[in-house]
Design an enzyme around this catalytic site. Structure first.
Site, PDB file in Angstrom:
ATOM      1  N   ASN A  41       0.795  -1.223   0.000  1.00 46.03           N
ATOM      2  CA  ASN A  41       0.000   0.000   0.000  1.00 46.03           C
ATOM      3  C   ASN A  41       0.833   1.280   0.000  1.00 46.03           C
ATOM      4  O   ASN A  41       0.283   2.380   0.028  1.00 46.03           O
ATOM      5  CB  ASN A  41      -1.008  -0.030   1.159  1.00 46.03           C
ATOM      6  CG  ASN A  41      -2.067  -1.108   0.922  1.00 46.03           C
ATOM      7  OD1 ASN A  41      -2.162  -1.671  -0.175  1.00 46.03           O
ATOM      8  ND2 ASN A  41      -2.857  -1.416   1.931  1.00 46.03           N
ATOM      9  N   ARG A 113      -7.675  -1.015  -7.697  1.00 45.12           N
ATOM     10  CA  ARG A 113      -8.213   0.345  -7.588  1.00 45.12           C
ATOM     11  C   ARG A 113      -7.158   1.398  -7.899  1.00 45.12           C
ATOM     12  O   ARG A 113      -7.397   2.599  -7.800  1.00 45.12           O
ATOM     13  CB  ARG A 113      -8.744   0.580  -6.175  1.00 45.12           C
ATOM     14  CG  ARG A 113     -10.167   0.109  -6.021  1.00 45.12           C
ATOM     15  CD  ARG A 113     -10.621   0.171  -4.615  1.00 45.12           C
ATOM     16  NE  ARG A 113     -10.717   1.510  -4.054  1.00 45.12           N
ATOM     17  CZ  ARG A 113     -11.784   2.286  -4.146  1.00 45.12           C
ATOM     18  NH1 ARG A 113     -12.837   1.877  -4.801  1.00 45.12           N
ATOM     19  NH2 ARG A 113     -11.798   3.476  -3.581  1.00 45.12           N
ATOM     20  N   CYS A 137     -10.506  -5.295  -3.865  1.00 44.74           N
ATOM     21  CA  CYS A 137     -11.040  -6.471  -3.193  1.00 44.74           C
ATOM     22  C   CYS A 137     -12.548  -6.349  -3.025  1.00 44.74           C
ATOM     23  O   CYS A 137     -13.078  -5.255  -2.925  1.00 44.74           O
ATOM     24  CB  CYS A 137     -10.391  -6.613  -1.826  1.00 44.74           C
ATOM     25  SG  CYS A 137      -8.780  -7.374  -1.902  1.00 44.74           S
ATOM     26  N   ARG A 142     -17.013   0.346  -1.932  1.00 42.47           N
ATOM     27  CA  ARG A 142     -15.786   1.084  -2.261  1.00 42.47           C
ATOM     28  C   ARG A 142     -16.055   2.207  -3.267  1.00 42.47           C
ATOM     29  O   ARG A 142     -15.541   2.205  -4.390  1.00 42.47           O
ATOM     30  CB  ARG A 142     -14.688   0.125  -2.740  1.00 42.47           C
ATOM     31  CG  ARG A 142     -14.457  -0.980  -1.735  1.00 42.47           C
ATOM     32  CD  ARG A 142     -13.176  -1.705  -1.960  1.00 42.47           C
ATOM     33  NE  ARG A 142     -12.017  -0.960  -1.524  1.00 42.47           N
ATOM     34  CZ  ARG A 142     -10.787  -1.421  -1.619  1.00 42.47           C
ATOM     35  NH1 ARG A 142     -10.563  -2.581  -2.135  1.00 42.47           N
ATOM     36  NH2 ARG A 142      -9.776  -0.691  -1.214  1.00 42.47           N
ATOM     37  N   ASP A 327      -7.170  -4.322   7.980  1.00 40.11           N
ATOM     38  CA  ASP A 327      -6.481  -5.443   7.305  1.00 40.11           C
ATOM     39  C   ASP A 327      -5.891  -6.462   8.287  1.00 40.11           C
ATOM     40  O   ASP A 327      -5.396  -7.495   7.865  1.00 40.11           O
ATOM     41  CB  ASP A 327      -5.346  -4.892   6.432  1.00 40.11           C
ATOM     42  CG  ASP A 327      -5.874  -3.948   5.388  1.00 40.11           C
ATOM     43  OD1 ASP A 327      -6.233  -4.396   4.308  1.00 40.11           O
ATOM     44  OD2 ASP A 327      -5.967  -2.738   5.680  1.00 40.11           O
ATOM     45  N   VAL A 349     -14.575   0.013   9.194  1.00 38.88           N
ATOM     46  CA  VAL A 349     -14.012   0.703   8.025  1.00 38.88           C
ATOM     47  C   VAL A 349     -14.735   0.294   6.734  1.00 38.88           C
ATOM     48  O   VAL A 349     -15.087   1.139   5.914  1.00 38.88           O
ATOM     49  CB  VAL A 349     -12.492   0.459   7.911  1.00 38.88           C
ATOM     50  CG1 VAL A 349     -11.915   1.166   6.695  1.00 38.88           C
ATOM     51  CG2 VAL A 349     -11.787   0.922   9.178  1.00 38.88           C
ATOM     52  N   ARG A 435      -1.530 -11.102  -4.898  1.00 36.34           N
ATOM     53  CA  ARG A 435      -1.689  -9.652  -5.090  1.00 36.34           C
ATOM     54  C   ARG A 435      -0.906  -8.875  -4.031  1.00 36.34           C
ATOM     55  O   ARG A 435      -0.439  -7.770  -4.304  1.00 36.34           O
ATOM     56  CB  ARG A 435      -3.166  -9.258  -4.981  1.00 36.34           C
ATOM     57  CG  ARG A 435      -4.014  -9.584  -6.179  1.00 36.34           C
ATOM     58  CD  ARG A 435      -5.339  -8.847  -6.106  1.00 36.34           C
ATOM     59  NE  ARG A 435      -5.142  -7.482  -5.667  1.00 36.34           N
ATOM     60  CZ  ARG A 435      -5.975  -6.795  -4.890  1.00 36.34           C
ATOM     61  NH1 ARG A 435      -7.083  -7.324  -4.493  1.00 36.34           N
ATOM     62  NH2 ARG A 435      -5.711  -5.551  -4.536  1.00 36.34           N
TER      63      ARG A 435
HETATM   64  N1  EPU Z   1     -14.737   5.730   0.936  1.00 35.28           N
HETATM   65  C1  EPU Z   1     -15.826   6.417   0.429  1.00 35.28           C
HETATM   66  N2  EPU Z   1     -15.627   7.199  -0.687  1.00 35.28           N
HETATM   67  C2  EPU Z   1     -14.409   7.319  -1.290  1.00 35.28           C
HETATM   68  C3  EPU Z   1     -13.296   6.619  -0.749  1.00 35.28           C
HETATM   69  C4  EPU Z   1     -13.493   5.822   0.369  1.00 35.28           C
HETATM   70  O1  EPU Z   1     -16.942   6.334   0.958  1.00 35.28           O
HETATM   71  O2  EPU Z   1     -14.296   8.040  -2.300  1.00 35.28           O
HETATM   72  C5  EPU Z   1     -14.939   4.861   2.123  1.00 35.28           C
HETATM   73  C6  EPU Z   1     -14.678   3.388   1.769  1.00 35.28           C
HETATM   74  O3  EPU Z   1     -15.791   2.805   1.149  1.00 35.28           O
HETATM   75  C7  EPU Z   1     -14.365   2.790   3.118  1.00 35.28           C
HETATM   76  C8  EPU Z   1     -13.635   3.943   3.829  1.00 35.28           C
HETATM   77  O4  EPU Z   1     -13.960   5.132   3.106  1.00 35.28           O
HETATM   78  O5  EPU Z   1     -15.544   2.485   3.817  1.00 35.28           O
HETATM   79  C9  EPU Z   1     -12.132   3.797   3.874  1.00 35.28           C
HETATM   80  O6  EPU Z   1     -11.594   3.610   2.576  1.00 35.28           O
HETATM   81  P1  EPU Z   1     -10.134   4.124   2.169  1.00 35.28           P
HETATM   82  O7  EPU Z   1     -10.279   5.114   1.063  1.00 35.28           O
HETATM   83  O8  EPU Z   1      -9.412   4.545   3.409  1.00 35.28           O
HETATM   84  O9  EPU Z   1      -9.478   2.806   1.620  1.00 35.28           O
HETATM   85  P2  EPU Z   1      -8.656   2.599   0.272  1.00 35.28           P
HETATM   86  O10 EPU Z   1      -7.731   3.720   0.050  1.00 35.28           O
HETATM   87  O11 EPU Z   1      -9.578   2.204  -0.814  1.00 35.28           O
HETATM   88  C10 EPU Z   1      -6.608   1.434   1.424  1.00 35.28           C
HETATM   89  C11 EPU Z   1      -5.908   0.131   1.259  1.00 35.28           C
HETATM   90  C12 EPU Z   1      -6.751  -0.985   1.849  1.00 35.28           C
HETATM   91  C13 EPU Z   1      -6.983  -0.673   3.327  1.00 35.28           C
HETATM   92  C14 EPU Z   1      -7.645   0.696   3.471  1.00 35.28           C
HETATM   93  C15 EPU Z   1      -7.848   1.121   4.891  1.00 35.28           C
HETATM   94  C16 EPU Z   1      -4.644   0.395  -0.747  1.00 35.28           C
HETATM   95  C17 EPU Z   1      -4.424   0.006  -2.165  1.00 35.28           C
HETATM   96  N3  EPU Z   1      -5.669  -0.135  -0.148  1.00 35.28           N
HETATM   97  O12 EPU Z   1      -7.819   1.325   0.682  1.00 35.28           O
HETATM   98  O13 EPU Z   1      -6.004  -2.161   1.732  1.00 35.28           O
HETATM   99  O14 EPU Z   1      -7.799  -1.661   3.888  1.00 35.28           O
HETATM  100  O15 EPU Z   1      -6.849   1.695   2.801  1.00 35.28           O
HETATM  101  O16 EPU Z   1      -6.643   1.315   5.509  1.00 35.28           O
HETATM  102  O17 EPU Z   1      -3.856   1.142  -0.176  1.00 35.28           O
HETATM  103  C18 EPU Z   1      -5.606  -4.391   1.220  1.00 35.28           C
HETATM  104  O18 EPU Z   1      -4.409  -4.121   1.269  1.00 35.28           O
HETATM  105  O19 EPU Z   1      -6.057  -5.562   1.126  1.00 35.28           O
HETATM  106  C19 EPU Z   1      -6.579  -3.312   1.301  1.00 35.28           C
HETATM  107  C20 EPU Z   1      -7.874  -3.475   1.010  1.00 35.28           C
END
Ligand code: EPU
Length: 455
Positions: A41, A113, A137, A142, A327, A349, A435
């Site tokens: 990440n 993503r 995932c 999301r 995670d 989350v 992945r």
């Molecule tokens: N959210 C919204 N709108 C948006 C963006 C996010 O409602 O435009 C919501 C999401 O639906 C969720 C919450 O905000 O309920 C948190 O999402 P966040 O944006 O923080 O997550 P992300 O950036 O999509 C990254 C990691 C995830 C990890 C999360 C939380 C990456 C590629 N992915 O996801 O990692 O779980 O932050 O720390 O960095 C993994 O590694 O398996 C993984 C899923």
């Protein structure tokens, strides 16, 4: 073949894994030493950051995972030359950035993503960005509304096209005043990657402050950006005109570390994770100790083991950093099936991140998921009924089963369950694990697991 299996096979092929199905004879402790390299990440975002530079960047400790392959393919499609200098060291030369064929990006992105984070850099470099529908995932809706709202605040025009989302910046991008509805990791990265080259100053409130984000900020600072992280989740970014390449060693993968640590506990094993650091794992270490696990922070890593005796139940609520990472809960839940009493894992989350427990129940666990969370727990995200809670009653011996991996972290917990269970398990879609877990098959070998890959 369903879409998940297709994704899994693609991911497996990207890292040279010839089979997508693993048969495990469980019930044996995992013991030994393995290396943890750079965080998925961070690494994938650092690769996107290289697109902002006018000169080449070098990234070190890059893990051999399929998500790195996806971003490499996307960078190449945009004209960035990606070279492997040595094992785990990649060089990115962005001197000839060009428009990519949409179909190529769409095919590469698959369930990732990452394309969304290309928006800001592409708007700066090419004046437009076209991104496909996003995957990632299968752990909830999301949405990408925070990302699009932030990009509009910078002056981007967002249009939906039949292909995906088209963004343009007719007047260039300017600094913005943004408050995120939730400290989203991705949206914070979006703002950082866009604001650094926008004209003027950006103030971001309610930002995520995960260690991987701090590492991305360190990279951007090396490139010439001016970013101040203030108290209370406020980040100020002063836009600059040019950025140059970076040379950076990625922060270790704390999610991978927490996963193998949980595997040590669940299988009554003893694993040394070389390269793991205490600082970024403190919240996890507290819970690990409360459950009854032992650890020793060393110069070169952290040793995790089951010290004997009974494991104890815990109540955990997932949260943004510095809370307990979402995670980390899936691998831990497997160990909690062996604890004496009722544990509660409250997921706040994502709205769909406890589905992996079905397979554990199939293997003999006693886990009840309360889909609307628990009444007694205050909702931290009031705008949607998001939380779920799992109540785990232990100890329950696990037995082998035929299971299909649903997503990355849930999938790793299935592996741990199969390694903990007495008897034989057949686990399919293991490519999904490639992945985000480097050389996991080799690491299982090093730790003495008994398994074979199906032809
Ligand atoms: N959210 C919204 N709108 C948006 C963006 C996010 O409602 O435009 C919501 C999401 O639906 C969720 C919450 O905000 O309920 C948190 O999402 P966040 O944006 O923080 O997550 P992300 O950036 O999509 C990254 C990691 C995830 C990890 C999360 C939380 C990456 C590629 N992915 O996801 O990692 O779980 O932050 O720390 O960095 C993994 O590694 O398996 C993984 C899923």
């Amino acid at each position: 073949m369903n879409a998940l299996t297709k994704d899994s096979r693609k991911a497996a092929a990207r890292v040279g894994l010839t089979s997508d199905v693993i048969t495990i004879d469980g019930g044996k402790p995992l013991t030994g030493e393995i290396h943890i390299r750079g965080a998925k990440n961070l690494v994938t975002k650092a690769m996107v950051a290289a697109l902002l530079a006018e000169s080449p960047s070098v990234l070190r400790d890059v893990p051999a995972i399929s998500d790195v392959g996806v971003v490499t393919g996307m960078l190449e499609a945009y004209g960035v030359a990606v070279d492997t200098l040595e094992d785990g060291v990649l060089r990115f030369d962005p001197s000839n950035v060009l428009r990519a064929h949409f179909a190529e990006i769409d095919a590469l992105a698959g369930s990732s993503r990452i394309p969304i984070l290309f928006c800001g850099p592409l708007l700066h470099r090419l004046g437009e960005a076209l991104i496909p529908d996003l995957g990632g995932c299968r752990i909830g809706d999301r949405p990408i509304d925070f990302h699009m709202d932030a990009l509009r605040a910078f002056g981007a025009v967002v249009d939906k096209s039949y292909e995906g989302i088209r963004l343009t910046a007719p007047d260039g991008l300017h600094g913005a005043d943004i408050e995120l509805p939730y400290p989203s990791v991705g949206a914070t990265e979006q703002v950082l990657l866009t604001a650094v080259l926008a004209k003027g100053t950006t103030e971001l409130r309610n930002a995520a402050i995960e260690p991987e984000i701090m590492d991305l900020i360190a990279i951007l600072q090396k490139m010439g950006a001016i970013i101040n992280v203030e108290p209370n989740r406020v980040i100020f970014i002063e836009g600059v005109e040019h950025l140059s390449g970076y040379d950076h060693r990625a922060i270790f993968d704390r999610n991978e570390a927490a996963s193998w640590a949980s595997a040590a506990l669940a299988t009554k094993g003893d694993i040394v994770l070389l390269g793991a650091r205490q600082q970024e794992l403190m919240t996890f270490l507290n819970i690990f100790r409360k459950v009854g696990g032992a650890f020793d922070v060393r110069e070169d890593g952290i040793r995790f083991w089951h010290p004997g005796g009974e494991l104890k139940p815990v109540v955990v609520e997932t949260d943004v950093h510095p809370g307990f990472m979402t995670d980390w809960q899936q691998p831990l839940v497997v160990a909690l099936t062996q604890a004496h009493g009722h544990s509660v894992v409250h997921e706040t989350v994502y709205e769909n991140r406890l589905g992996f427990t079905d397979a554990l129940n199939q293997m003999g666990a006693n886990i009840v998921v309360h889909s609307a969370g628990l009444e007694s727990v205050t909702r931290r995200v009031p705008r949607r009924p998001l939380e779920q809670a799992a109540v785990i009653e232990g100890p329950t011996p696990l037995h082998g089963a035929d299971i299909e991996i649903p997503d990355l972290r849930g999938g790793f917990s299935h592996l741990i369950a199969a390694l903990t269970a007495e008897g034989r398990s057949r686990v399919s879609n293991v490519g999904i694990i490639a992945r985000g877990y480097e050389h996991f098959v080799h690491k299982l070998e090093l730790l003495g697991a008994e398994f074979s890959l199906e032809d």
